[in-house]
Design a protein around this motif. Structure first.
Motif, PDB file in Angstrom:
ATOM      1  N   GLY A 184       7.019   0.675   4.388  1.00 42.13           N
ATOM      2  CA  GLY A 184       6.679   1.650   3.344  1.00 42.13           C
ATOM      3  C   GLY A 184       7.601   2.859   3.403  1.00 42.13           C
ATOM      4  O   GLY A 184       7.961   3.439   2.383  1.00 42.13           O
ATOM      5  N   ARG A 209       0.796   7.857   1.949  1.00 46.02           N
ATOM      6  CA  ARG A 209       0.331   9.199   1.544  1.00 46.02           C
ATOM      7  C   ARG A 209       0.418  10.119   2.750  1.00 46.02           C
ATOM      8  O   ARG A 209      -0.566  10.717   3.173  1.00 46.02           O
ATOM      9  CB  ARG A 209      -1.090   9.133   0.981  1.00 46.02           C
ATOM     10  CG  ARG A 209      -1.183   8.250  -0.250  1.00 46.02           C
ATOM     11  CD  ARG A 209      -2.473   8.375  -1.017  1.00 46.02           C
ATOM     12  NE  ARG A 209      -2.418   7.515  -2.201  1.00 46.02           N
ATOM     13  CZ  ARG A 209      -3.007   6.320  -2.287  1.00 46.02           C
ATOM     14  NH1 ARG A 209      -3.740   5.859  -1.283  1.00 46.02           N
ATOM     15  NH2 ARG A 209      -2.879   5.597  -3.386  1.00 46.02           N
ATOM     16  N   ASP A 243       9.152   9.118  -8.299  1.00 45.97           N
ATOM     17  CA  ASP A 243       9.312   8.906  -6.852  1.00 45.97           C
ATOM     18  C   ASP A 243       8.109   9.407  -6.058  1.00 45.97           C
ATOM     19  O   ASP A 243       8.009   9.169  -4.856  1.00 45.97           O
ATOM     20  CB  ASP A 243      10.568   9.640  -6.337  1.00 45.97           C
ATOM     21  CG  ASP A 243      11.828   8.911  -6.783  1.00 45.97           C
ATOM     22  OD1 ASP A 243      11.705   7.750  -7.219  1.00 45.97           O
ATOM     23  OD2 ASP A 243      12.909   9.523  -6.717  1.00 45.97           O
ATOM     24  N   CYS A 244       7.231  10.158  -6.697  1.00 45.08           N
ATOM     25  CA  CYS A 244       6.051  10.707  -6.009  1.00 45.08           C
ATOM     26  C   CYS A 244       4.788  10.204  -6.713  1.00 45.08           C
ATOM     27  O   CYS A 244       4.818   9.906  -7.901  1.00 45.08           O
ATOM     28  CB  CYS A 244       6.022  12.227  -6.092  1.00 45.08           C
ATOM     29  SG  CYS A 244       7.469  13.031  -5.410  1.00 45.08           S
ATOM     30  N   GLU A 245       3.713  10.162  -5.963  1.00 47.20           N
ATOM     31  CA  GLU A 245       2.421   9.872  -6.588  1.00 47.20           C
ATOM     32  C   GLU A 245       1.830  11.224  -7.008  1.00 47.20           C
ATOM     33  O   GLU A 245       1.713  12.133  -6.177  1.00 47.20           O
ATOM     34  CB  GLU A 245       1.515   9.184  -5.569  1.00 47.20           C
ATOM     35  CG  GLU A 245       0.287   8.564  -6.152  1.00 47.20           C
ATOM     36  CD  GLU A 245      -0.568   7.852  -5.105  1.00 47.20           C
ATOM     37  OE1 GLU A 245      -1.361   6.992  -5.489  1.00 47.20           O
ATOM     38  OE2 GLU A 245      -0.454   8.157  -3.906  1.00 47.20           O
ATOM     39  N   LYS A 279       0.835  -1.202   0.000  1.00 50.39           N
ATOM     40  CA  LYS A 279       0.000   0.000   0.000  1.00 50.39           C
ATOM     41  C   LYS A 279       0.875   1.259   0.000  1.00 50.39           C
ATOM     42  O   LYS A 279       1.878   1.316   0.702  1.00 50.39           O
ATOM     43  CB  LYS A 279      -0.867  -0.024   1.267  1.00 50.39           C
ATOM     44  CG  LYS A 279      -1.991   0.959   1.271  1.00 50.39           C
ATOM     45  CD  LYS A 279      -2.833   0.753   2.524  1.00 50.39           C
ATOM     46  CE  LYS A 279      -3.939   1.791   2.639  1.00 50.39           C
ATOM     47  NZ  LYS A 279      -3.502   3.168   2.529  1.00 50.39           N
ATOM     48  N   ARG A 280       0.500   2.251  -0.792  1.00 50.28           N
ATOM     49  CA  ARG A 280       1.318   3.473  -0.893  1.00 50.28           C
ATOM     50  C   ARG A 280       1.194   4.316   0.356  1.00 50.28           C
ATOM     51  O   ARG A 280       0.118   4.405   0.949  1.00 50.28           O
ATOM     52  CB  ARG A 280       0.840   4.308  -2.076  1.00 50.28           C
ATOM     53  CG  ARG A 280       1.267   3.748  -3.416  1.00 50.28           C
ATOM     54  CD  ARG A 280       1.173   4.831  -4.462  1.00 50.28           C
ATOM     55  NE  ARG A 280       2.344   5.677  -4.420  1.00 50.28           N
ATOM     56  CZ  ARG A 280       3.190   5.838  -5.437  1.00 50.28           C
ATOM     57  NH1 ARG A 280       3.000   5.198  -6.552  1.00 50.28           N
ATOM     58  NH2 ARG A 280       4.225   6.647  -5.336  1.00 50.28           N
ATOM     59  N   ASP A 337       5.468  12.516  -0.384  1.00 51.05           N
ATOM     60  CA  ASP A 337       4.937  11.244  -0.900  1.00 51.05           C
ATOM     61  C   ASP A 337       4.102  11.497  -2.156  1.00 51.05           C
ATOM     62  O   ASP A 337       4.117  10.691  -3.082  1.00 51.05           O
ATOM     63  CB  ASP A 337       4.070  10.559   0.158  1.00 51.05           C
ATOM     64  CG  ASP A 337       4.902  10.043   1.325  1.00 51.05           C
ATOM     65  OD1 ASP A 337       6.098   9.752   1.124  1.00 51.05           O
ATOM     66  OD2 ASP A 337       4.354   9.935   2.442  1.00 51.05           O
ATOM     67  N   CYS A 338       3.354  12.597  -2.150  1.00 48.60           N
ATOM     68  CA  CYS A 338       2.483  12.911  -3.301  1.00 48.60           C
ATOM     69  C   CYS A 338       2.596  14.395  -3.649  1.00 48.60           C
ATOM     70  O   CYS A 338       2.821  15.228  -2.774  1.00 48.60           O
ATOM     71  CB  CYS A 338       1.004  12.661  -2.973  1.00 48.60           C
ATOM     72  SG  CYS A 338       0.657  11.129  -2.126  1.00 48.60           S
TER      73      CYS A 338
END
Ligand code: Q5B
Ligand code: MG
Length: 291
Positions: free
Chosen positions: A287, A5, A61-63, A2-3, A28-29
């Motif tokens: 993570g 965030r 590297d980022c969402e 799971k990502r 992260d995003c």
């Protein structure tokens, strides 16, 4: 896996310098903003800039999310059409007030995916809840589509809609925050807390971030790179937490071999929910790359 965030950093889509530099800070995003940070005159050029950035810059590297304009504005549908074609896979829909708002976006995405020959459902949705009506409908919004990966809280607009002043202590936000966390948890998706606008108040920001974590949020929307470190510190398990979690898991595995489902460790009961919490800490630590 799971990502994570923990941080969702807003980047105004009219600022090429910030758009290029954003991944360097390692949130992260990233959320490219086409809504409130962009003036009416710049809506079309900002959309083109985002499309260009998605095609030419490595954000792997980022969402990446784009906060499009709402679909009821003259810009929303075009935002979604142009940007999905440019590679966007996560739409953050502002001012989400009802399940229908999500269903309308879901139907538009289905149509666009078909036109582009993309897998059905590949584009995900994060519904931004930032009005009284949205908070009341949070459960329906969170479950309105299988594309939902989360819901977020927007306290600046929310306080406006309930006629309250936004305070640093946040009493006026407590019920809304909890309702959003519960709706997300029941739907099995992430809840993301609101932005904190005073960039220079690190102490106030840390306090608000700690409260968001205690309430059950998975992370926080942010507006400036200097807020990243604080959020990551708060939302990443400490070494002590991780060591304890690993001990709990080891202890219960040994107990299970002896046919025991509940044991005590350091004088504290360890049963299934305690083990599940320990496993979650280990997942978060993995993570975050600290295990
Ligand atoms: C506040 C400020 C202008 C300050 O800029 P300044 O340039 O004065 O800051 P400096 O300290 O000088 O920056 C030092 C270096 O960092 C770079 N840098 C700064 N910020 C960066 C960034 N975000 N991304 C990448 N890079 C960045 C900068 O380029 C410089 O790089 P360099 O020049 O190379 O040294 C800037 O941060 C900013 O624009 N933030 C985003 C604002 C925004 O998007 N608001 C809308 C979303 S909220 C909302 O709508 C409410 C909501 O809807 C929310 C919901 O729903 O969730 C609701 O209702 O609650
Ligand atoms: Mg807003």
């Amino acid at each position: 896996m799971k990502r994570l965030r923990r941080t969702m950093m807003f980047v105004p889509a009219s600022n090429p310098n910030m758009m290029v530099n954003a991944p360097v800070f390692k949130p992260d995003c990233i959320i490219f903003d086409l809504e409130d940070a962009i003036s009416l005159r710049e809506k079309d050029s900002a959309r083109d800039l985002v499309a260009e950035a998605l095609k030419s810059i490595d954000y792997s590297d980022c969402e990446v999310f784009v906060r499009t304009n709402p679909l009821y504005t003259p810009f929303g549908e075009e935002d979604v059409r142009v940007l999905v074609a440019a590679g966007l896979r996560n739409v953050r829909l502002p001012m989400t007030e009802t399940a229908e708002d999500i269903i309308n976006l879901d139907e538009l995405l289905t149509e666009i995916e078909k036109e582009l020959g993309l897998e059905n459902g590949i584009v995900k949705i994060l519904g931004a809840i930032e009005t009284a009506k949205g908070v009341i409908n949070a459960e329906k919004i969170a479950t309105a589509s299988t594309r939902m990966l989360g819901i977020s809280f927007g306290a600046e607009d929310f306080t406006r809609t309930i006629g309250a002043e936004r305070s640093k202590s946040g009493e006026e936000l407590f019920v809304a925050r909890s309702k959003i966390v519960l709706a997300a948890a029941a739907a099995g998706i992430d809840a993301i807390d609101t932005v904190f606008s005073d960039i220079n108040d690190d102490e106030g920001f840390r306090k608000e971030t700690e409260m968001a974590k205690k309430l059950g949020f998975a992370g926080k929307s942010i507006i400036h790179p200097r807020q990243i470190k604080i959020v990551h510190q708060v939302f990443t398990p400490s070494k002590i937490d991780v060591d304890n979690a690993l001990r709990v898991i080891q202890a219960i595995e040994e107990a299970e071999q002896k046919g025991l489902g509940v044991i005590s460790l350091d004088g504290k009961m360890v049963d299934a929910p305690v083990v599940a919490r320990a496993e979650r800490i280990v997942r978060l630590a993995k993570g975050a790359g600290i295990i």
